[in-house]
Design an enzyme around this catalytic site. Structure first.
Site, mmCIF file in Angstrom:
data_model
loop_
_atom_site.group_PDB
_atom_site.id
_atom_site.type_symbol
_atom_site.label_atom_id
_atom_site.label_comp_id
_atom_site.label_asym_id
_atom_site.label_seq_id
_atom_site.Cartn_x
_atom_site.Cartn_y
_atom_site.Cartn_z
ATOM 1 N N PRO A 56 0.684 -1.200 -0.144
ATOM 2 C CA PRO A 56 -0.159 0.021 0.062
ATOM 3 C C PRO A 56 0.700 1.171 -0.151
ATOM 4 O O PRO A 56 1.796 1.459 0.953
ATOM 5 C CB PRO A 56 -0.962 -0.189 1.469
ATOM 6 C CG PRO A 56 -0.548 -1.270 1.898
ATOM 7 C CD PRO A 56 0.796 -1.919 1.192
ATOM 8 N N GLU A 57 0.598 2.012 -1.142
ATOM 9 C CA GLU A 57 1.506 3.388 -1.266
ATOM 10 C C GLU A 57 0.399 4.659 -0.472
ATOM 11 O O GLU A 57 -0.816 4.204 -0.053
ATOM 12 C CB GLU A 57 1.667 3.482 -2.621
ATOM 13 C CG GLU A 57 2.828 2.556 -2.968
ATOM 14 C CD GLU A 57 4.104 2.666 -2.452
ATOM 15 O OE1 GLU A 57 4.291 3.900 -1.862
ATOM 16 O OE2 GLU A 57 5.023 1.836 -2.735
#
Ligand SMILES: [Zn+2]
Length: 269
Positions: free
Chosen positions: A2-3
């Site tokens: 997850p960014e």
């Protein structure tokens, strides 16, 4: 992984469902995440959630007298489920909210569930984070000032969370393409004009990813299974040897700071 855009979409997706909710309890099935789940988290029952903020990739659940700090690590996702939904193998933590449960699934256990009653700016995980790329703080003048003393190339500069927070590898590559900047350029040599282009490109790239994720917002409520990370069409990222979408030159791949860099040698000078 997850960014920042996935974390921001998670925040926006959860916010209307969590604001004003009273925490009825917590369920910790596996306390051994990246750091042990904070013992204080067990005593959250009775508090009302005021809001959810984000700093870098940390979600900060404002409980009035303190914040629950959540991080999705390498593989985490948050879902809001009907109470009583059976937990799977990797469902390590639930925040119970009456008839809804907020569930953290994290197969690789690099996520975090922490609590702080102190000012967020002084928390050891948050104190040294750089400026928020989506905030007004990131503009041409600030980026220009920040880069002057830097003795590194612009790509690793962008990925250093102590300078600008949350610009991961994909978004650093894509932003530099959009701004027409060679990723190997020494950061301190980027002109004010290029800093302007770059600050705009960073915001544009992150916002486009957030928009792409907005269509999957419904998945945060009621659905089960793994959160899909956003599928996007990239300018250069992961396109080594393929043709540049703008000029038809071949996209090149190099390694900077152990991370893959993709760029167009004609469009990025
Ligand atoms: Zn090109």
């Amino acid at each position: 992984m997850p960014e920042l855009p996935e974390v921001e979409v998670t925040r926006r997706g959860l916010l209307p469902h969590l604001s004003g909710r009273v925490i009825s309890g917590v369920e910790i099935r596996e306390p051994r995440l990246r750091w042990p789940v904070a013992p204080a988290v067990r005593r959250l029952a009775g508090r009302t959630i005021r809001s959810i903020h984000r700093r870098g990739k940390y979600l900060l659940v404002d409980c009035g007298d303190g914040h629950l700090i959540l991080h999705l690590g390498m593989s985490g996702s948050l879902r809001l489920l009907p109470s009583g939904t059976p937990a799977g193998k990797h469902d390590h933590f639930d925040l119970l909210l009456g008839d809804r449960w907020l569930r953290l699934r994290d197969p690789r256990r690099f996520g975090a569930v922490l609590w702080t009653a102190d000012p967020l700016d002084s928390h050891p995980l948050l104190a040294h984070l750089g400026i928020e790329p989506l905030s007004r703080a990131l503009d041409a003048a600030r980026l220009h000032a920040l880069t002057r003393g830097a003795k590194i190339q612009i790509k690793p500069f962008l990925m250093d969370g102590r300078r600008v927070v949350g610009v991961g590898n994909i978004y650093a590559n894509e932003s530099l393409f959009r701004a027409g900047i060679d990723p190997r350029m020494p950061a301190r040599r980027i002109s004010i004009e290029k800093c302007k282009k770059l600050s705009v490109a960073i915001k544009h790239t992150l916002r486009a990813a957030i928009r792409a994720g907005g269509s999957s917002l419904r998945d945060f409520v009621g659905a089960d299974g793994n959160a899909g990370y956003f599928q996007q069409r990239y300018w250069v990222y992961d396109r080594a040897g393929e043709r540049c979408r703008r000029c038809n030159e071949k996209v090149r791949r190099i390694v900077q700071g152990q991370r893959a860099t993709y760029f167009c040698p004609r469009c990025q000078r």
